[in-house]
Design an enzyme around this catalytic site. Structure first.
Site, PDB file in Angstrom:
ATOM      1  N   HIS A   7      61.570 -55.941  83.498  1.00  0.00           N
ATOM      2  CA  HIS A   7      60.124 -56.005  83.301  1.00  0.00           C
ATOM      3  C   HIS A   7      59.772 -56.416  81.878  1.00  0.00           C
ATOM      4  CE1 HIS A   7      56.784 -55.430  85.949  1.00  0.00           C
ATOM      5  NE2 HIS A   7      56.081 -54.808  85.037  1.00  0.00           N
ATOM      6  N   ARG A  56      59.725 -60.398  89.121  1.00  0.00           N
ATOM      7  CA  ARG A  56      59.997 -58.967  89.102  1.00  0.00           C
ATOM      8  C   ARG A  56      61.459 -58.739  89.485  1.00  0.00           C
ATOM      9  NH1 ARG A  56      55.007 -59.466  91.990  1.00  0.00           N
ATOM     10  NH2 ARG A  56      53.231 -58.484  90.914  1.00  0.00           N
ATOM     11  N   TYR A  72      47.588 -58.690  78.759  1.00  0.00           N
ATOM     12  CA  TYR A  72      48.300 -59.563  77.828  1.00  0.00           C
ATOM     13  C   TYR A  72      47.378 -60.128  76.755  1.00  0.00           C
ATOM     14  CZ  TYR A  72      52.073 -59.145  81.119  1.00  0.00           C
ATOM     15  OH  TYR A  72      53.046 -58.629  81.934  1.00  0.00           O
ATOM     16  N   LYS A  76      54.836 -58.359  95.885  1.00  0.00           N
ATOM     17  CA  LYS A  76      54.301 -57.084  96.370  1.00  0.00           C
ATOM     18  C   LYS A  76      53.420 -57.304  97.583  1.00  0.00           C
ATOM     19  CE  LYS A  76      54.345 -54.341  92.102  1.00  0.00           C
ATOM     20  NZ  LYS A  76      53.529 -53.565  91.148  1.00  0.00           N
ATOM     21  N   HIS A 131      49.737 -61.502  90.374  1.00  0.00           N
ATOM     22  CA  HIS A 131      48.816 -60.362  90.266  1.00  0.00           C
ATOM     23  C   HIS A 131      47.650 -60.543  91.232  1.00  0.00           C
ATOM     24  CE1 HIS A 131      50.142 -59.373  85.865  1.00  0.00           C
ATOM     25  NE2 HIS A 131      50.966 -58.869  86.771  1.00  0.00           N
ATOM     26  N   ARG A 136      59.885 -60.051  81.906  1.00  0.00           N
ATOM     27  CA  ARG A 136      58.682 -60.569  82.587  1.00  0.00           C
ATOM     28  C   ARG A 136      57.488 -60.528  81.640  1.00  0.00           C
ATOM     29  NH1 ARG A 136      55.920 -61.022  87.702  1.00  0.00           N
ATOM     30  NH2 ARG A 136      54.116 -59.639  87.899  1.00  0.00           N
TER      31      ARG A 136
END
Length: 297
Positions: A237, A148, A272, A172, A263, A240
């Site tokens: 992004h 990210r 995806y 995150k 994730h 990514r």
């Protein structure tokens, strides 16, 4: 806790999200705004009933479906917390609206565009000038490791691998993960480490801190323009997304991709599969046990 005020209970809920679930600061701030906004409309969230939930739905009628979905998610989690803590006898959030917010497919670059972007960056970095080499290094890590933007610009120098081909990344919610660094990315990274200004703890220093996300966006768009790619198509992004989609095209497992991207929920990674649906259909036709059998068999 039964006698606590709505404001106190909101603070307790947010503290739980931070401590137990590792929620990011931006997530905590968004939930705070949503819950405090709902309490302004209703007066008291802990004492709200089913009719109050319907009232919220009416008040949010003109908002975007995605915004309503986020507000509802915050309230459902909040009421689940109150129920678990014994503050309320029943959860009224079942009466909140359920907007059908469709998540858009991610924008990506095709293989030719990625090749053109790298060709331009590599050509500019041949002379080992600091600025072009820094851009190439960041490009390698965005597309080659799927970082990210915030993860990239805030990388400490200590994250650079010494023996193992991995970067230690803080994602995150403060969650750390290991991401692989390709052989070519490692070569560029080593060149950049030798050339960068010393005296900073950051891999990409700028002033007294590190390069900003805004400056990263600018550098990528400027590079894209020089590579004859529309600047609007480029962002950290997007790179990514290209990393994830091209890995999936190459046969990567969805669980592996989830780990690489950091994730928390595989549902986030599953978007995806829509981008690469043709390959998945072909995979079923080729690998399923019945693939070689006809109906007559």
């Amino acid at each position: 806790m039964a006698s606590a005020t709505g404001a106190t209970l909101i603070e307790d809920f947010l503290a739980m999200l931070s401590a137990e679930r590792g929620a990011a600061a931006n997530t905590i701030a968004a939930y705070r705004r949503d819950l405090e906004g709902a309490e302004e409309l209703l007066g008291s969230l802990p004492s709200a009933c089913a009719e109050d939930m319907k009232q919220l739905g009416a008040a949010w009628r003109d908002l975007a479906p995605a915004t309503v979905a986020r507000k509802c998610s915050a309230l459902r989690q909040f009421y689940g917390f109150l129920l678990d803590e014994g503050v309320i006898p029943a959860d009224p959030s079942a009466h909140l609206p359920r907007p059908a917010a469709r998540r858009p497919l991610p924008r990506i670059l095709d293989h030719e565009q990625v090749a053109a972007l790298f060709a331009q960056a590599e050509d500019e970095a041949r002379a080992d000038s600091p600025a072009p080499l820094r851009t190439l290094t960041m490009l390698e890590l965005l597309y080659g490791s799927g970082l990210r933007a915030t993860e990239l610009v805030s990388l400490p120098l200590s994250a650079v691998p010494r023996d193992a081909p991995f970067l230690t990344v803080t994602g995150k919610g403060g969650q750390a993960r290991m991401v692989p660094v390709s052989g070519r990315a490692a070569e560029v990274l080593a060149r950049w480490v030798q050339l960068r200004k010393s005296g900073s703890d950051f891999l990409f220093p700028s002033g007294k801190s590190h390069l900003t996300r805004v400056r990263l966006f600018q550098l990528l768009k400027e590079l894209a323009t020089r590579a004859d790619i529309p600047a609007a198509k480029i962002s950290p992004h997007v790179l990514r997304h290209a990393f994830a989609t091209h890995l999936l095209e190459g046969g990567a497992d969805l669980r592996v991709l989830q780990t690489l991207l950091g994730h928390a929920d595989i549902a986030t990674t599953q978007i995806y599969t829509h981008v690469d649906s043709a390959r998945l259909v072909g995979l079923v036709n080729e690998r399923h046990p019945l693939a070689d059998r006809t109906l007559s068999d």
